[in-house]
Design an enzyme around this catalytic site. Structure first.
Site, PDB file in Angstrom:
ATOM      1  N   GLY A  17       0.845  -1.200   0.000  1.00  0.00           N
ATOM      2  CA  GLY A  17       0.000   0.000   0.000  1.00  0.00           C
ATOM      3  C   GLY A  17       0.878   1.247   0.000  1.00  0.00           C
ATOM      4  O   GLY A  17       1.832   1.321   0.773  1.00  0.00           O
ATOM      5  N   ARG A  27      13.407  10.194  -3.237  1.00  0.00           N
ATOM      6  CA  ARG A  27      14.242  11.362  -3.580  1.00  0.00           C
ATOM      7  C   ARG A  27      15.555  11.344  -2.796  1.00  0.00           C
ATOM      8  O   ARG A  27      16.641  11.499  -3.368  1.00  0.00           O
ATOM      9  CB  ARG A  27      13.458  12.642  -3.272  1.00  0.00           C
ATOM     10  CG  ARG A  27      14.239  13.926  -3.436  1.00  0.00           C
ATOM     11  CD  ARG A  27      13.308  15.098  -3.145  1.00  0.00           C
ATOM     12  NE  ARG A  27      13.992  16.370  -3.124  1.00  0.00           N
ATOM     13  CZ  ARG A  27      14.534  16.920  -2.033  1.00  0.00           C
ATOM     14  NH1 ARG A  27      14.487  16.266  -0.876  1.00  0.00           N
ATOM     15  NH2 ARG A  27      15.120  18.085  -2.091  1.00  0.00           N
ATOM     16  N   GLY A 110       4.603  -6.838   4.520  1.00  0.00           N
ATOM     17  CA  GLY A 110       4.784  -7.792   3.426  1.00  0.00           C
ATOM     18  C   GLY A 110       6.018  -7.449   2.596  1.00  0.00           C
ATOM     19  O   GLY A 110       6.786  -8.340   2.193  1.00  0.00           O
ATOM     20  N   ILE A 138       0.711   3.477   6.352  1.00  0.00           N
ATOM     21  CA  ILE A 138      -0.100   4.353   7.198  1.00  0.00           C
ATOM     22  C   ILE A 138      -0.558   3.641   8.470  1.00  0.00           C
ATOM     23  O   ILE A 138      -0.978   4.285   9.421  1.00  0.00           O
ATOM     24  CB  ILE A 138      -1.334   4.916   6.448  1.00  0.00           C
ATOM     25  CG1 ILE A 138      -2.265   3.783   6.016  1.00  0.00           C
ATOM     26  CG2 ILE A 138      -0.913   5.791   5.283  1.00  0.00           C
ATOM     27  CD1 ILE A 138      -3.667   4.264   5.640  1.00  0.00           C
ATOM     28  N   ASP A 139      -0.469   2.308   8.480  1.00  0.00           N
ATOM     29  CA  ASP A 139      -1.028   1.540   9.605  1.00  0.00           C
ATOM     30  C   ASP A 139      -0.206   1.645  10.894  1.00  0.00           C
ATOM     31  O   ASP A 139      -0.712   1.338  11.965  1.00  0.00           O
ATOM     32  CB  ASP A 139      -1.150   0.057   9.226  1.00  0.00           C
ATOM     33  CG  ASP A 139      -2.006  -0.157   7.994  1.00  0.00           C
ATOM     34  OD1 ASP A 139      -2.745   0.772   7.619  1.00  0.00           O
ATOM     35  OD2 ASP A 139      -1.941  -1.242   7.399  1.00  0.00           O
ATOM     36  N   ALA A 198     -12.463  12.997  19.780  1.00  0.00           N
ATOM     37  CA  ALA A 198     -13.603  12.079  19.654  1.00  0.00           C
ATOM     38  C   ALA A 198     -14.000  11.573  21.040  1.00  0.00           C
ATOM     39  O   ALA A 198     -13.255  11.714  22.013  1.00  0.00           O
ATOM     40  CB  ALA A 198     -13.221  10.924  18.739  1.00  0.00           C
ATOM     41  N   VAL A 279      -9.283   7.494   1.204  1.00  0.00           N
ATOM     42  CA  VAL A 279      -9.004   8.933   1.379  1.00  0.00           C
ATOM     43  C   VAL A 279      -7.851   9.104   2.378  1.00  0.00           C
ATOM     44  O   VAL A 279      -6.992   9.973   2.237  1.00  0.00           O
ATOM     45  CB  VAL A 279     -10.276   9.658   1.897  1.00  0.00           C
ATOM     46  CG1 VAL A 279      -9.961  11.049   2.389  1.00  0.00           C
ATOM     47  CG2 VAL A 279     -11.334   9.700   0.805  1.00  0.00           C
TER      48      VAL A 279
HETATM   49  O1  F6P Z   1      -1.730  -1.279   4.640  1.00  0.00           O
HETATM   50  C1  F6P Z   1      -2.258  -0.076   4.223  1.00  0.00           C
HETATM   51  C2  F6P Z   1      -3.729  -0.207   3.934  1.00  0.00           C
HETATM   52  O2  F6P Z   1      -4.193   1.034   3.492  1.00  0.00           O
HETATM   53  C3  F6P Z   1      -4.571  -0.714   5.096  1.00  0.00           C
HETATM   54  O3  F6P Z   1      -4.863   0.288   6.036  1.00  0.00           O
HETATM   55  C4  F6P Z   1      -5.782  -1.233   4.388  1.00  0.00           C
HETATM   56  O4  F6P Z   1      -6.420  -2.247   5.142  1.00  0.00           O
HETATM   57  C5  F6P Z   1      -5.202  -1.802   3.110  1.00  0.00           C
HETATM   58  O5  F6P Z   1      -3.956  -1.148   2.912  1.00  0.00           O
HETATM   59  C6  F6P Z   1      -6.054  -1.610   1.894  1.00  0.00           C
HETATM   60  O6  F6P Z   1      -5.429  -2.243   0.829  1.00  0.00           O
HETATM   61  P1  F6P Z   1      -5.859  -2.060  -0.683  1.00  0.00           P
HETATM   62  O7  F6P Z   1      -5.460  -0.691  -1.118  1.00  0.00           O
HETATM   63  O8  F6P Z   1      -5.107  -3.114  -1.400  1.00  0.00           O
HETATM   64  O9  F6P Z   1      -7.343  -2.218  -0.718  1.00  0.00           O
END
Ligand code: F6P
Length: 374
Positions: A17, A27, A110, A138-139, A198, A279
């Site tokens: 991702g 860069r 991965g 981002i996770d 929140a 997003v």
């Molecule tokens: O690992 C980053 C991520 O954006 C996760 O937050 C999300 O579950 C997954 O990738 C979504 O993957 P894809 O873009 O393959 O649907």
């Protein structure tokens, strides 16, 4: 032909991702690699491009202005075939054919697993390519690094969206459930819940059963509705890793709320759902992610050119590291060079709740949950 100076050729790829800030890392890898006298090649579409031989030479002009762009100029892919040794052999052959002996892999769990296998001397025989990883996802689910590239931008995107949702929620005294990405990790949900003010955060590390999750939302709504002051809305941030489809959650919460407020118009207590989805992964990288990508790449590329392999550049690890697992970078006191194998073990522990850090993350929310509502 070898490059002047180091006589080295290195490649850089982005995989899995995409994450805002990956371009900053591409860069910096290019600029620092070139400044050290190496030739730098970009690989298009991650491991897929590596296997297919999709290499492009990278120079200063190719990376000009990319710092501010989201996504990755090299493209990315999830390449399942890379789990097969024969496919990795093809990738190693592509590198050897071009005299490339080092690869910077920018990506998540991965991708880093693929990097370790690519550089495995037992599997490769002879001299495998050297590999150094840069955590980008981002996770924020990668072990032994305090942050990975993209997390800060993603959190800011969520906070901006929740600020907007809060305006309309407040105007109507409504309850919103906002689902955010994060795969199996609740980090983004937890931090953005705090940063956006929140009222409740739902994340997989808490391991709550469905009924408890529903009850926690209903209790939150009861609490905010008992307020006399202006804000009588509830904002719930739900991590996508909580295995409960958001529509089902809404139905169960609405049913329960109708029972609690029998005299109210059902329309006025019904929850609204916003799934932020991809997003969260897009947009221009924040200043911090540009800096993080640049600094981690600086450490990674220097390690690679120094002959190191099976390492990852890390940002302020949140745990004490024994000497054999990692050491502070001599180029940047905020960065560490850590053992890639140890990173993958800790990532697995983190994702399966075995890591003290995962337990701390869940525990700290138990302690502050009530404070969120004050
Ligand atoms: O690992 C980053 C991520 O954006 C996760 O937050 C999300 O579950 C997954 O990738 C979504 O993957 P894809 O873009 O393959 O649907």
């Amino acid at each position: 032909m070898t490059a002047p100076g180091t006589g080295r050729r290195i490649a850089v790829l982005t995989s899995g991702g995409d994450a805002p800030g990956m371009n900053a890392a591409i860069r910096a890898t290019t600029l620092i690699g070139r400044a050290a006298g190496a030739e730098v090649y970009g690989v298009e579409r991650g491991y897929r491009g590596l296997v297919d031989g999709a290499f492009v030479p990278l120079g200063a002009a190719d990376v000009q202005g990319i710092l501010r762009e989201g996504g990755t100029i090299l493209g990315s892919a999830r390449c399942k075939e890379f789990h097969e040794r024969a496919v990795r052999d093809r990738a190693r052959a592509q590198l050897a054919e071009r005299g490339i002996d080092g690869v910077v892999v920018i990506g998540g769990n991965g991708s880093l697993t693929g990097a370790l296998a690519l550089g495995d001397p037992d599997e490769a025989g002879g001299t495998p390519p050297r590999v150094v990883g840069i955590p980008a996802s981002i996770d924020n689910d990668i072990g032994l690094t305090g942050l990975s590239i993209g997390v800060d931008t993603a959190m800011n995107t969520i906070v901006e969206a929740v600020d907007k949702i809060a305006d309309t929620a407040t105007a109507h005294d409504r309850t919103f459930i906002v689902e955010v990405m994060g795969r199996d990790c609740g980090y983004l949900a937890m931090t953005s819940a705090i940063a956006s003010g929140a009222d409740l955060a739902l994340f997989p590390e808490a391991g709550r059963p469905e009924k408890e999750i529903v009850d926690s939302i209903v209790d939150t709504v009861m609490a905010v509705r008992s307020r006399t002051r202006r804000h009588r809305r509830a904002i719930v941030i739900k991590a996508e890793g909580v295995q409960l489809p958001v529509e089902r959650l809404k139905e169960r919460v609405d049913d329960s709320l109708r029972g609690r407020f029998p005299s109210e118009d059902p329309g006025s207590i019904e929850t609204r759902v916003t799934v932020l989805g991809h997003v969260v992964r897009g947009g221009r990288p924040s200043g911090f992610d540009r800096l993080l990508g640049s600094r981690l790449a600086n450490v990674a590329v220097r390690a690679l050119l120094d002959g190191r392999t099976a390492k990852m550049a890390a940002w302020m690890p949140p745990v004490e590291l024994p000497e054999e697992v990692g050491a502070r970078s001599s180029f940047d006191p905020y960065c560490w060079l850590v053992d890639l194998g140890a990173v993958l073990v800790e990532t697995d522990n983190l994702l399966h709740g075995r890591s003290p850090l995962a337990r701390w993350r869940a525990g700290v929310f138990d302690e502050i949950e009530e404070a969120l509502l004050l």
